[in-house]
Scaffold this active site. Structure first.
Site: not given
Length: 258
Positions: A36, A57-58, A149, A162, A166, A197
């Site tokens: 993370d 960092d992906v 998602s 987004y 996804k 969350t």
């Protein structure tokens, strides 16, 4: 697949759904690498579960590879869960009809880079490492679970970036599962609905807002909790006949336009 004693890598593992997955993997006996950007939360969770934290960092291939190498050092690396992701909300065009007020293209590219490209980059590197494993009794060398998602299917107004990211994860699930079948690695995707969350904040106003959101869920009429998503992730990992599938975990919700 028996995950007891295996090494697992969870991107976006410091909190939320990723954090719940880390806790359930550790409780099942896995050795977990928490990957993370959040140093403090990531290290705290790793300490809590007896795992290892790696700052990742992906969008940085070298950092993902370093996390994979760390997972290999911990033991028999057979699990990858991709939970890292970001979101942005912006309409495709602005109200004034000017080019300058159209959706920020760099913002769109960033969401794609983190959510979609980052997921695929982690898969290709982790699967390469897993391909060297000895197969278990079922012929498996590893398993991957991605977090998508319901926005992949029911994207709302302002969710172009987004939903694209996804939807891309949903779209890669079957072809990548087909690619990796040759080396005995399964790939599945879990698509959460409205999940409670920290993104919603805290306090009375936040609780009232979440309760209102929950009314739109078919049943039960509430937001889901990260542990419910993590439970499905672990089922996808353990169930050796789950492969190439996308599973909605959303209380039956179908998101309205806004």
């Amino acid at each position: 697949m028996d995950i007891t004693g295996v090494s697992a890598l969870v991107t976006g593992g410091a909190s939320g759904i990723g954090g719940a997955v880390v806790r359930q993997l550790a409780a099942a006996g896995a050795k977990v690498v928490v990957a993370d950007l959040n140093d403090q939360a990531g290290q705290a969770l790793a300490d809590e579960v007896g795992g290892t934290f790696v700052k990742v960092d992906v969008t940085d291939t070298a950092q993902i590879q370093a996390a994979v190498e760390q997972a290999r050092e911990l033991g028999d690396f057979r699990v990858l869960v991709n939970s890292a992701g970001i979101a942005t909300a912006q309409r495709t065009i602005g109200r004034d009809g000017e080019f300058g007020s159209a959706h920020d293209l760099d913002a769109y590219k960033k969401v794609i880079a983190v959510n979609l490209v980052g997921t695929f980059d982690a898969i290709r590197l982790a699967a390469t490492a897993m391909s060297h494993n000895d197969p278990d009794a079922n012929g498996e060398r590893g398993a991957v679970v991605n977090i998508a998602s319901v926005a992949a299917f029911d994207g709302q107004i302002g969710q172009a970036a987004y939903s694209s990211s996804k939807g891309g994860i949903v779209g890669l699930t079957l072809p990548v599962a087909r690619d990796l079948a040759a080396v005995g690695i399964r790939v599945n995707t879990v698509a959460p609905g409205l999940i409670d969350t920290p993104i919603y904040g805290e306090g009375e106003d936040a609780e009232a807002f979440k309760a209102k959101l929950g009314e739109s869920v078919l049943f039960p009429k509430r937001l889901g909790v990260p542990a419910e998503l993590a439970s499905m992730v672990l089922e996808c990992l353990r169930n050796s006949y789950m492969n190439g599938e996308v599973v909605r975990v959303d209380g039956g919700i179908r998101m309205p336009p806004k």
